[in-house]
Write a protein that holds these residues in place. Structure first.
Motif, PDB file in Angstrom:
ATOM      1  N   GLY A  77       0.826  -1.210   0.000  1.00  0.00           N
ATOM      2  CA  GLY A  77       0.000   0.000   0.000  1.00  0.00           C
ATOM      3  C   GLY A  77       0.853   1.249   0.000  1.00  0.00           C
ATOM      4  O   GLY A  77       2.032   1.217   0.366  1.00  0.00           O
ATOM      5  N   TYR A  78       0.250   2.364  -0.451  1.00  0.00           N
ATOM      6  CA  TYR A  78       0.974   3.630  -0.468  1.00  0.00           C
ATOM      7  C   TYR A  78       1.168   4.151   0.956  1.00  0.00           C
ATOM      8  O   TYR A  78       0.250   4.055   1.783  1.00  0.00           O
ATOM      9  N   PRO A  79       2.340   4.752   1.219  1.00  0.00           N
ATOM     10  CA  PRO A  79       2.580   5.321   2.559  1.00  0.00           C
ATOM     11  C   PRO A  79       1.498   6.305   3.002  1.00  0.00           C
ATOM     12  O   PRO A  79       1.158   6.358   4.176  1.00  0.00           O
ATOM     13  N   PHE A  80       0.915   7.077   2.054  1.00  0.00           N
ATOM     14  CA  PHE A  80      -0.093   8.049   2.492  1.00  0.00           C
ATOM     15  C   PHE A  80      -1.281   7.353   3.164  1.00  0.00           C
ATOM     16  O   PHE A  80      -1.845   7.859   4.134  1.00  0.00           O
ATOM     17  N   LEU A  81      -1.641   6.167   2.670  1.00  0.00           N
ATOM     18  CA  LEU A  81      -2.777   5.458   3.266  1.00  0.00           C
ATOM     19  C   LEU A  81      -2.341   4.664   4.499  1.00  0.00           C
ATOM     20  O   LEU A  81      -3.070   4.594   5.493  1.00  0.00           O
ATOM     21  N   GLN A  82      -1.139   4.094   4.443  1.00  0.00           N
ATOM     22  CA  GLN A  82      -0.627   3.404   5.637  1.00  0.00           C
ATOM     23  C   GLN A  82      -0.604   4.370   6.824  1.00  0.00           C
ATOM     24  O   GLN A  82      -0.995   4.004   7.933  1.00  0.00           O
ATOM     25  N   ARG A  83      -0.155   5.603   6.565  1.00  0.00           N
ATOM     26  CA  ARG A  83      -0.089   6.595   7.658  1.00  0.00           C
ATOM     27  C   ARG A  83      -1.485   6.946   8.170  1.00  0.00           C
ATOM     28  O   ARG A  83      -1.713   7.032   9.377  1.00  0.00           O
ATOM     29  N   ALA A  84      -2.425   7.135   7.224  1.00  0.00           N
ATOM     30  CA  ALA A  84      -3.785   7.522   7.635  1.00  0.00           C
ATOM     31  C   ALA A  84      -4.434   6.420   8.460  1.00  0.00           C
ATOM     32  O   ALA A  84      -5.167   6.688   9.420  1.00  0.00           O
ATOM     33  N   ILE A  85      -4.177   5.175   8.100  1.00  0.00           N
ATOM     34  CA  ILE A  85      -4.761   4.057   8.850  1.00  0.00           C
ATOM     35  C   ILE A  85      -4.077   3.932  10.212  1.00  0.00           C
ATOM     36  O   ILE A  85      -4.734   3.797  11.249  1.00  0.00           O
ATOM     37  N   ALA A  86      -2.740   4.013  10.219  1.00  0.00           N
ATOM     38  CA  ALA A  86      -2.002   3.879  11.489  1.00  0.00           C
ATOM     39  C   ALA A  86      -2.456   4.943  12.483  1.00  0.00           C
ATOM     40  O   ALA A  86      -2.540   4.683  13.687  1.00  0.00           O
ATOM     41  N   ALA A  87      -2.778   6.133  11.968  1.00  0.00           N
ATOM     42  CA  ALA A  87      -3.189   7.228  12.863  1.00  0.00           C
ATOM     43  C   ALA A  87      -4.471   6.891  13.617  1.00  0.00           C
ATOM     44  O   ALA A  87      -4.722   7.413  14.703  1.00  0.00           O
ATOM     45  N   ARG A  88      -5.286   5.993  13.064  1.00  0.00           N
ATOM     46  CA  ARG A  88      -6.528   5.593  13.737  1.00  0.00           C
ATOM     47  C   ARG A  88      -6.239   4.798  15.008  1.00  0.00           C
ATOM     48  O   ARG A  88      -7.133   4.595  15.818  1.00  0.00           O
ATOM     49  N   TYR A  89      -5.025   4.298  15.136  1.00  0.00           N
ATOM     50  CA  TYR A  89      -4.668   3.508  16.319  1.00  0.00           C
ATOM     51  C   TYR A  89      -3.937   4.347  17.364  1.00  0.00           C
ATOM     52  O   TYR A  89      -3.530   3.834  18.399  1.00  0.00           O
ATOM     53  N   ASP A  90      -3.757   5.643  17.049  1.00  0.00           N
ATOM     54  CA  ASP A  90      -3.026   6.517  17.976  1.00  0.00           C
ATOM     55  C   ASP A  90      -3.641   6.480  19.374  1.00  0.00           C
ATOM     56  O   ASP A  90      -4.871   6.494  19.514  1.00  0.00           O
ATOM     57  N   GLY A  91      -2.774   6.433  20.361  1.00  0.00           N
ATOM     58  CA  GLY A  91      -3.253   6.519  21.740  1.00  0.00           C
ATOM     59  C   GLY A  91      -3.569   5.162  22.357  1.00  0.00           C
ATOM     60  O   GLY A  91      -3.864   5.078  23.546  1.00  0.00           O
ATOM     61  N   LEU A  92      -3.540   4.092  21.555  1.00  0.00           N
ATOM     62  CA  LEU A  92      -3.799   2.763  22.131  1.00  0.00           C
ATOM     63  C   LEU A  92      -2.537   2.259  22.840  1.00  0.00           C
ATOM     64  O   LEU A  92      -1.423   2.669  22.497  1.00  0.00           O
TER      65      LEU A  92
ATOM     66  N   VAL B 299       0.835   1.298  16.701  1.00  0.00           N
ATOM     67  CA  VAL B 299       0.848   0.681  15.372  1.00  0.00           C
ATOM     68  C   VAL B 299       1.576   1.632  14.432  1.00  0.00           C
ATOM     69  O   VAL B 299       1.227   2.805  14.333  1.00  0.00           O
ATOM     70  N   THR B 300       2.621   1.133  13.755  1.00  0.00           N
ATOM     71  CA  THR B 300       3.370   1.999  12.840  1.00  0.00           C
ATOM     72  C   THR B 300       2.857   1.803  11.416  1.00  0.00           C
ATOM     73  O   THR B 300       2.317   0.736  11.090  1.00  0.00           O
ATOM     74  N   PRO B 301       3.024   2.830  10.547  1.00  0.00           N
ATOM     75  CA  PRO B 301       2.575   2.680   9.149  1.00  0.00           C
ATOM     76  C   PRO B 301       3.170   1.436   8.480  1.00  0.00           C
ATOM     77  O   PRO B 301       2.495   0.784   7.688  1.00  0.00           O
ATOM     78  N   ALA B 302       4.415   1.068   8.817  1.00  0.00           N
ATOM     79  CA  ALA B 302       5.042  -0.085   8.160  1.00  0.00           C
ATOM     80  C   ALA B 302       4.379  -1.399   8.539  1.00  0.00           C
ATOM     81  O   ALA B 302       4.575  -2.418   7.871  1.00  0.00           O
ATOM     82  N   GLU B 303       3.588  -1.389   9.618  1.00  0.00           N
ATOM     83  CA  GLU B 303       2.898  -2.613  10.031  1.00  0.00           C
ATOM     84  C   GLU B 303       1.527  -2.751   9.372  1.00  0.00           C
ATOM     85  O   GLU B 303       0.812  -3.724   9.608  1.00  0.00           O
ATOM     86  N   ILE B 304       1.152  -1.757   8.557  1.00  0.00           N
ATOM     87  CA  ILE B 304      -0.145  -1.756   7.868  1.00  0.00           C
ATOM     88  C   ILE B 304       0.028  -2.291   6.444  1.00  0.00           C
ATOM     89  O   ILE B 304       0.913  -1.846   5.715  1.00  0.00           O
ATOM     90  N   THR B 305      -0.804  -3.230   6.051  1.00  0.00           N
ATOM     91  CA  THR B 305      -0.887  -3.641   4.648  1.00  0.00           C
ATOM     92  C   THR B 305      -2.278  -3.271   4.136  1.00  0.00           C
ATOM     93  O   THR B 305      -3.281  -3.665   4.741  1.00  0.00           O
ATOM     94  N   VAL B 306      -2.327  -2.511   3.060  1.00  0.00           N
ATOM     95  CA  VAL B 306      -3.610  -2.169   2.441  1.00  0.00           C
ATOM     96  C   VAL B 306      -4.067  -3.380   1.629  1.00  0.00           C
ATOM     97  O   VAL B 306      -3.265  -3.989   0.909  1.00  0.00           O
TER      98      VAL B 306
END
Lengths: 394, 394
Positions: free
Chosen positions: B76-91, B95-102
């Motif tokens: 997946g593109y970094p722009f979307l990995q970052r947007a998804i990872a941000a949804r986990y902020d504060g938990l 969760v880092t963007p590199a751990e996200i697969t679109v």
């Protein structure tokens, strides 16, 4: 920790990931000279205006009260199945829309197909070949055997090499060698598959680079192929869809695999994005087919320029059959050094990326693959830089 | 003929294909009464305007000289990995963007995930559950065991039922029962997985239907989950993307599976369509998150109306925890007859489609699933028709 799939533990990165990493390292080492890629076979021309417009219209539809759509059929929308099936009109094996499955692309389709058969069924893969065939077959648990494609045979595989029935993966014109089968050769494979109880998986990702009548664009040009062949098609290279993601599979009912395939589709897929399917439909419209020619002409011209330049440099290119304008040039390494040696030397001395033949199989050693999908100016500059390493012969 | 994958030979169609076929047959039998579906959980509201606009912009880009893009990153593109990872902020588990697969969606992701482990690793699947879990695990060759979800346990699975380490598939809030885990229950599963060497595969496709703080939207709300849990997310139900196709997987590096996953991705995927990834990014923007609420409110109101109507009809609905507004109602069959009997009776007598509980597992027998994703007028009409079969109690 739970044991992982042993086929995924080689520790060796996928070929193109290794190439990309080496290119990135070179760019860091030498930041002022842009690294130029003739390596990964990725397109550089825009998609057809008519395909883009269809995607935009579909995206607008999905946001409207009347145009909203949910899940599409797992095998694809009938409008696209029909448009794809029409491309096979007039061939000896008729292809019906119901035999078409729309996929996100060839790589995804091949991985899905391997899981359709019992994992003990052997898979025969050309050497050299696109590395995802072997990787996906091994990940699905199949034993994998090589089909050597020798220079003396025009880099084409020979049925005699298949010693037990199985899935036989063919690609014409071939990646990386550019070798394309003619009708008698295809007929020979269909006869062999029928007699041995094998099944051909035929990748036609580069069929748009065949012209004339001598080299068939589909295995279904051979009578009887619909009993022993599955074809994998793609919009990636013909329509610049590498980032759009769309392809198809023709799985004829006569192969007897239709029910199992539909069973797998139902539990593994909800079909391809609706706007993407509309873009693919538009790409197959008369306007789309006309517009795609602009990009194809650029790539063909690149290939011609490269062939000319490589000959000037004294490099040996694999012969290309008349009618085959494959977008890859298969070039012999200039001495006894291996293909990774020459890959690194070209990268270091010229800042030019190619794909080392060894990455496509052991028979690819001592060869290099250069892609014609580059931007023409980048390609010309890469050739200029290579001339310094291989001064033109007198 | 080559032997096929035995898991694909059951001859039984995927549950929702069977439901669709029965609905189509009823429409033919009774052409003047439209069949109304509260069966397949497909969305009916348009996608957010901002997501549609982002997709249109991206489609235009791809047709332009400067905006052309080829293959995207497989994960997946970094722009979307970052947007998804941000949804986990504060938990508690970052969760880092590199751990996200679109991914193209949850169904596709689950099929891919099962092939990551050795096929002898047992898979534990809730009963009742989304039928694709079991089908995909069996197709990948895993032995599959049931985790009973009993009414007396609020339809939640219990770790004691797991008798050997394996992959444990959880879904909260659950499809089909609507049961959602609270933090202590999730913690209990994480502790169990850690101690037993199991791995949790947590499907959060319906997390957007949880409100308040008591019911976590992610397994990563539990400290330590990043060592023993993989999460599967989807835009399908939260953003009406069932036909757009986008989701994600969070595979934490601490699970030790990252290298094998990247190896598989490289040979099986070329990533998700670029315009689709732009649409998903827009759906997660502040405007997108605001716009998605309109559709979610419609579905929540449907669920409330259905709950009220079913109670009026004297039907028993599974209890819903405060904060869980799951889009499925899980309704007990009104007598000792089975769920397929009631499915056919509702279809025949009312022209209303539900999903028979038995299709989700043996423990689902004697229950029916009704979806709140329908169009509000269709839903209201379906409820009116059902009232004739179950006259309101005095």
């Amino acid at each position: 920790m739970l044991p992982l799939n042993p086929a995924l533990l080689s520790g060796e990165d996928y070929l193109f990931a290794r190439i990309a990493a080496a290119a990135a390292a070179e760019q860091l080492r030498c930041p002022h000279r842009p690294v130029l890629s003739l390596g990964i076979g990725d397109v550089t021309r825009p998609i057809a205006p008519v395909a883009s417009e269809a995607m935009r219209t579909a995206a607008a539809e999905l946001a409207s009260e009347g145009g909203q759509r949910g899940y599409g059929p797992a095998a694809g929308y009938p409008f696209l199945q029909r448009a794809i099936a029409a491309r096979y009109d007039g061939l000896p094996c008729p292809v019906t829309p119901a035999e078409i499955t729309v996929t996100p692309g060839s790589k995804e389709a091949i991985g899905a197909l391997f899981s359709l058969w019992d994992c003990q069924v052997p898979v025969w893969v050309c050497d050299p070949a696109y590395p995802a065939y072997r990787a996906a077959a091994e990940a699905a648990g199949h034993p994998v055997f090589s089909l050597p494609c020798r220079e003396k045979d025009g880099f084409l595989p020979r049925p005699e090499a298949v010693t037990q029935p199985g899935l036989i993966v063919l690609c014409t014109p071939n990646n990386p060698t550019g070798a394309a089968m003619d009708l008698p050769e295809m007929t020979c494979w269909v006869r062999f598959a029928g007699e041995s109880g094998s099944l051909l998986l035929v990748d036609t990702a580069y069929a748009a680079f065949l012209t004339g009548e001598a080299l068939p664009r589909s295995i279904f040009a051979v009578p009887g192929a619909d009993r022993c062949a599955v074809e994998i098609g793609s919009f990636s290279k013909s329509d610049g869809f590498t980032g759009v993601r769309c392809g198809w599979v023709v799985l004829p009912e006569k192969t007897g695999c239709g029910a199992a395939w539909r069973c797998r589709l139902g539990s593994h897929s909800n079909g391809v994005s609706y706007p993407v399917q509309r873009a693919a439909e538009a790409a197959l419209s008369p306007t789309g087919l006309r517009q795609r020619q602009q990009a194809l002409a650029v790539y063909r011209q690149n290939a011609e320029n490269m062939l000319h330049a490589f000959r000037q440099m004294g490099l040996t290119c694999a012969a290309r059959r008349p009618g085959c304008e494959a977008p890859y040039l298969w070039v012999r390494c200039p001495d006894e050094q291996g293909s990774w040696y020459w890959f690194h030397r070209l990268l270091r001395e010229c800042g030019v990326v190619c794909a080392p033949g060894a990455g496509f199989g052991t028979m690819g050693e001592h060869w290099l693959r250069f892609t014609a999908f580059g931007d023409p100016r980048t390609t010309a500059e890469a050739l200029r830089r290579m001339t310094r390493l291989f001064p033109a012969k007198a």
